[in-house]
Write a protein that holds these residues in place. Structure first.
Motif, mmCIF file in Angstrom:
data_model
loop_
_atom_site.group_PDB
_atom_site.id
_atom_site.type_symbol
_atom_site.label_atom_id
_atom_site.label_comp_id
_atom_site.label_asym_id
_atom_site.label_seq_id
_atom_site.Cartn_x
_atom_site.Cartn_y
_atom_site.Cartn_z
ATOM 1 N N ARG A 54 20.595 3.671 -6.450
ATOM 2 C CA ARG A 54 20.888 2.359 -7.021
ATOM 3 C C ARG A 54 22.281 1.888 -6.618
ATOM 4 N N THR A 55 23.235 2.816 -6.607
ATOM 5 C CA THR A 55 24.597 2.470 -6.199
ATOM 6 C C THR A 55 24.624 2.064 -4.724
ATOM 7 N N VAL A 56 23.882 2.797 -3.895
ATOM 8 C CA VAL A 56 23.808 2.459 -2.469
ATOM 9 C C VAL A 56 23.234 1.058 -2.286
ATOM 10 N N ASP A 57 22.131 0.764 -2.970
ATOM 11 C CA ASP A 57 21.505 -0.554 -2.854
ATOM 12 C C ASP A 57 22.443 -1.661 -3.329
ATOM 13 N N TYR A 58 23.229 -1.364 -4.360
ATOM 14 C CA TYR A 58 24.202 -2.349 -4.856
ATOM 15 C C TYR A 58 25.241 -2.658 -3.774
ATOM 16 N N HIS A 59 25.763 -1.603 -3.138
ATOM 17 C CA HIS A 59 26.755 -1.802 -2.088
ATOM 18 C C HIS A 59 26.160 -2.526 -0.878
ATOM 19 N N LYS A 117 28.447 2.241 8.042
ATOM 20 C CA LYS A 117 28.357 3.153 9.182
ATOM 21 C C LYS A 117 27.083 3.994 9.121
ATOM 22 N N LEU A 118 26.649 4.334 7.915
ATOM 23 C CA LEU A 118 25.425 5.117 7.762
ATOM 24 C C LEU A 118 24.184 4.240 7.947
ATOM 25 N N VAL A 119 24.274 2.992 7.509
ATOM 26 C CA VAL A 119 23.159 2.063 7.687
ATOM 27 C C VAL A 119 22.854 1.870 9.169
ATOM 28 N N VAL A 120 23.902 1.695 9.991
ATOM 29 C CA VAL A 120 23.670 1.418 11.406
ATOM 30 C C VAL A 120 23.150 2.635 12.165
ATOM 31 N N THR A 121 23.220 3.815 11.560
ATOM 32 C CA THR A 121 22.611 4.995 12.192
ATOM 33 C C THR A 121 21.116 5.081 11.896
ATOM 34 N N GLY A 122 20.622 4.185 11.017
ATOM 35 C CA GLY A 122 19.201 4.163 10.701
ATOM 36 C C GLY A 122 18.821 4.861 9.420
ATOM 37 N N LEU A 123 19.817 5.341 8.662
ATOM 38 C CA LEU A 123 19.496 6.048 7.417
ATOM 39 C C LEU A 123 19.005 5.073 6.347
ATOM 40 N N ARG A 124 18.066 5.531 5.534
ATOM 41 C CA ARG A 124 17.586 4.746 4.409
ATOM 42 C C ARG A 124 18.479 4.969 3.193
ATOM 43 N N SER A 125 18.295 4.132 2.182
ATOM 44 C CA SER A 125 19.162 4.199 0.993
ATOM 45 C C SER A 125 19.150 5.582 0.353
ATOM 46 N N LYS A 126 17.973 6.184 0.248
ATOM 47 C CA LYS A 126 17.868 7.504 -0.369
ATOM 48 C C LYS A 126 18.673 8.534 0.421
ATOM 49 N N GLU A 127 18.592 8.450 1.753
ATOM 50 C CA GLU A 127 19.308 9.404 2.604
ATOM 51 C C GLU A 127 20.816 9.181 2.529
ATOM 52 N N ILE A 179 0.838 -1.196 0.000
ATOM 53 C CA ILE A 179 0.000 0.000 0.000
ATOM 54 C C ILE A 179 0.872 1.244 0.000
ATOM 55 N N ASP A 180 1.888 1.249 0.857
ATOM 56 C CA ASP A 180 2.835 2.365 0.929
ATOM 57 C C ASP A 180 4.123 1.860 1.565
ATOM 58 N N PRO A 181 5.206 1.752 0.797
ATOM 59 C CA PRO A 181 6.465 1.217 1.335
ATOM 60 C C PRO A 181 7.078 2.073 2.428
ATOM 61 N N ASP A 182 6.620 3.327 2.566
ATOM 62 C CA ASP A 182 7.177 4.211 3.589
ATOM 63 C C ASP A 182 6.485 4.095 4.940
ATOM 64 N N ILE A 183 5.421 3.303 5.023
ATOM 65 C CA ILE A 183 4.760 3.107 6.316
ATOM 66 C C ILE A 183 5.697 2.344 7.243
ATOM 67 N N GLY A 184 5.920 2.893 8.430
ATOM 68 C CA GLY A 184 6.727 2.195 9.423
ATOM 69 C C GLY A 184 5.860 1.218 10.196
ATOM 70 N N ILE A 185 6.365 0.011 10.415
ATOM 71 C CA ILE A 185 5.579 -1.027 11.086
ATOM 72 C C ILE A 185 6.315 -1.512 12.322
ATOM 73 N N VAL A 186 5.668 -1.359 13.467
ATOM 74 C CA VAL A 186 6.228 -1.830 14.734
ATOM 75 C C VAL A 186 5.380 -3.006 15.211
ATOM 76 N N MET A 187 6.010 -4.154 15.365
ATOM 77 C CA MET A 187 5.302 -5.350 15.788
ATOM 78 C C MET A 187 5.069 -5.335 17.291
ATOM 79 N N LEU A 188 3.903 -5.838 17.699
ATOM 80 C CA LEU A 188 3.539 -5.932 19.112
ATOM 81 C C LEU A 188 3.322 -7.389 19.492
ATOM 82 N N THR A 189 3.769 -7.775 20.671
ATOM 83 C CA THR A 189 3.472 -9.112 21.155
ATOM 84 C C THR A 189 3.502 -9.146 22.675
ATOM 85 N N GLY A 190 2.591 -9.927 23.234
ATOM 86 C CA GLY A 190 2.577 -10.122 24.673
ATOM 87 C C GLY A 190 3.217 -11.424 25.064
#
Length: 228
Positions: free
Chosen positions: A200-205, A180-190, A90-101
């Motif tokens: 595309r180059t980022v995704d390749y790496h 190092k940028l991935v572990v800070t939480g940045l997305r490929s575009k950022e 529906i929207d790839p930018d939606i953030g999804i946080v899973m919940l479980t008890g």
């Protein structure tokens, strides 16, 4: 069944561009309404809907376009893990946080592979839930503190690896830079904007990094190779 619809105030309707819209998906009515009450005091968060099953989740995700979905793993008509990819369609930018008890073992790796932003155990604090919602809306990840034993058992299996182990030596200087940028939480575009290269180059790496480090997902990189 749809538990409720949140009625927005005029002030909220006028500032919807600046608030985080949250869709809560949980068939435990008391817990779901408790989440609504907890988040009602947060000025930058609006729970637009609380629904109790997968069908309503997808329908409201289409209508509301939430920034973050709080998604219970165990729904009456579906496994929450199976819902992740459908929400992302529906929207790839939606953030999804899973919940479980219950114990999340057996669900963590599959959820992350499908694109979940993180996990919350239902005994988490309000502060943890708010942090998870905000981070997921920004495309970042978060796990409640009590998830640590499960993460180590399911994703790592052994003590966390030294970020300077033999596998790290296989990475090129550019791959280390991107890691190092991935572990800070940045997305490929950022990351692409930061390094002035194409997405595309980022995704390749990143693909090469996953292979060399023998991990399955970006989230596993974050968990196993956090750097100072």
């Amino acid at each position: 069944m749809r538990i409720m619809k949140r009625t927005l105030t005029r002030e909220e309707e006028g500032t919807m561009d600046s608030v985080i819209k949250v869709l809560v998906v949980d068939d435990h009515k008391l817990f779901a309404l408790g989440v609504l009450a907890l988040l009602s005091s947060e000025p930058d968060i609006v729970v637009t809907d609380v629904v109790s099953n997968a069908e309503e989740c997808l329908r409201m995700a289409e209508i509301v376009s939430p920034h973050t979905v709080l998604l219970d793993i165990n729904l009456p008509d579906s496994c929450g893990v199976d819902m992740i990819s459908k929400i992302k369609q529906i929207d790839p930018d939606i953030g999804i946080v899973m919940l479980t008890g219950l114990s999340p073992l057996g669900h963590i790796d599959a959820s992350l592979a499908q694109g979940a932003s993180g996990f919350l155990l239902k005994d988490c604090t309000k502060e943890e839930m708010v942090t998870a919602i905000r981070k997921a809306a920004r495309g970042e990840s978060y796990f409640s503190q009590s998830m640590a034993p499960y993460l180590k058992e399911e994703l790592v299996g052994t003590p966390q690896q030294d970020p300077h182990d033999d596998k790290m030596a296989l990475l090129t200087s550019r791959e280390v830079e991107i890691l190092k940028l991935v572990v800070t939480g940045l997305r490929s575009k950022e990351i692409a904007e930061n390094l002035r290269i194409t997405k595309r180059t980022v995704d390749y790496h990143i693909g090469n990094i996953l292979l060399k480090l023998e991990v399955k997902s970006r989230m596993e990189i974050v968990l196993k190779y956090k750097m100072d």
